[in-house]
Design an enzyme around this catalytic site. Structure first.
Site, PDB file in Angstrom:
ATOM      1  N   SER A   1       0.846  -1.201   0.000  1.00 47.17           N
ATOM      2  CA  SER A   1       0.000   0.000   0.000  1.00 47.17           C
ATOM      3  C   SER A   1       0.876   1.243   0.000  1.00 47.17           C
ATOM      4  O   SER A   1       1.961   1.247   0.587  1.00 47.17           O
ATOM      5  CB  SER A   1      -0.909   0.019   1.231  1.00 47.17           C
ATOM      6  OG  SER A   1      -1.601   1.264   1.323  1.00 47.17           O
TER       7      SER A   1
ATOM      8  N   TYR B   1      -1.995  -1.119  10.325  1.00 49.30           N
ATOM      9  CA  TYR B   1      -2.109  -1.454   8.903  1.00 49.30           C
ATOM     10  C   TYR B   1      -0.879  -0.968   8.137  1.00 49.30           C
ATOM     11  O   TYR B   1      -0.312  -1.698   7.316  1.00 49.30           O
ATOM     12  CB  TYR B   1      -3.376  -0.818   8.326  1.00 49.30           C
ATOM     13  CG  TYR B   1      -3.583  -1.091   6.850  1.00 49.30           C
ATOM     14  CD1 TYR B   1      -4.083  -2.314   6.417  1.00 49.30           C
ATOM     15  CD2 TYR B   1      -3.278  -0.125   5.905  1.00 49.30           C
ATOM     16  CE1 TYR B   1      -4.268  -2.572   5.069  1.00 49.30           C
ATOM     17  CE2 TYR B   1      -3.465  -0.366   4.550  1.00 49.30           C
ATOM     18  CZ  TYR B   1      -3.954  -1.586   4.135  1.00 49.30           C
ATOM     19  OH  TYR B   1      -4.138  -1.831   2.799  1.00 49.30           O
TER      20      TYR B   1
END
Length: 256
Positions: free
Chosen positions: A149, A162
């Site tokens: 990401s 995350y």
């Protein structure tokens, strides 16, 4: 997508919007796909496979598998061997994102929060690679794509666990590339920007989604289909001398 792409791809996390986009593209290009997701997501996963099989010419098979279970990972790989005779590619798409809940500071996260996210996003990626690599070695030219990401670049607030998990995925990708290259297996990661899908909208407001879209060099919302070409190329024969890299796909929101 290249017609010389690997014949069989193991794809995790198939029930979400992004997983479904990969699945549709692979099958449409003639690949066979061993598609997996949690038992709790079996119904949408099976529906995604049915829809993909309607377009063909490739063929997809769904199997429930929890990437945090080494036994489940091994079973999924065994089904790929049984159904398709092997596999040439693995796309580690399964991850916790829309299940993160409200944004919280680092100090508000609990140990359980931290462990759950890293268990799925990092340990699950590692375990699927461990299960699949023997089969990829048999193919003679294996491809692994791990989904990271862009938040590892901008340190987005509210999701520190995350962010940390996706940074670990990038590091794991580089180490695996070094280790598996001798077997002609490439290992790369793709880092998406904020995708306008049901998962992102579960944890972000409309205003935030629009704000991120406006900051991009290509100022529009990012769709799941925007990721397909990069992942397809990295799992194709043409990308055989590219390994250990992270490809950012976010319309120019991040330059790295």
């Amino acid at each position: 997508m290249s017609t010389t792409a690997p014949s069989t791809t193991i794809l995790t996390g198939v029930s979400g919007d992004i997983g479904r986009a990969y699945l549709q593209a692979f099958v449409r290009a003639g690949r066979n796909v061993l598609a997996t997701d949690l038992a709790a997501a079996a119904e949408p996963g099976e529906q995604a496979v049915r829809e993909a099989n309607e377009v063909g010419p490739g063929r997809a098979v769904f199997v429930t598998a929890d990437v945090t279970s080494a036994a489940d990972c091994a079973r999924a790989v065994a089904v790929a061997k049984e159904e398709f005779g092997g596999a040439d590619a693995l796309v580690n798409n399964a991850a916790i994102y829309h299940g993160l809940g409200p944004k919280r500071s680092i100090l508000e996260l609990t140990e359980a929060d931290w462990d759950k996210v890293l268990r799925v996003n990092v340990t699950g990626t590692w375990q699927m690679m461990c299960a699949a690599v023997p089969l990829l070695k048999e193919s003679g030219r294996g491809r692994i794509v791990n989904i990271a990401s862009v938040v590892t670049r901008n340190g987005a607030t509210g999701f520190a666990h995350y962010v940390a998990s996706k940074a670990a995925v990038e590091g794991l990708t580089r180490s695996a590339a070094k280790e598996f290259g001798v077997a002609n297996i490439t290992v790369n990661s793709v880092s998406p920007g904020l995708v306008d899908d049901s998962g992102s909208r579960a944890v972000n407001t409309d205003d935030y989604m629009q704000k991120i879209a406006a900051t991009r060099a290509i100022p529009r919302a990012m769709e799941p289909e925007d990721l397909v070409s990069a992942v397809s190329w990295l799992t194709s024969e043409e990308s055989g001398f590219v390994t250990g890299q992270t490809v950012i796909v976010d319309g120019g929101g991040i330059f790295a």
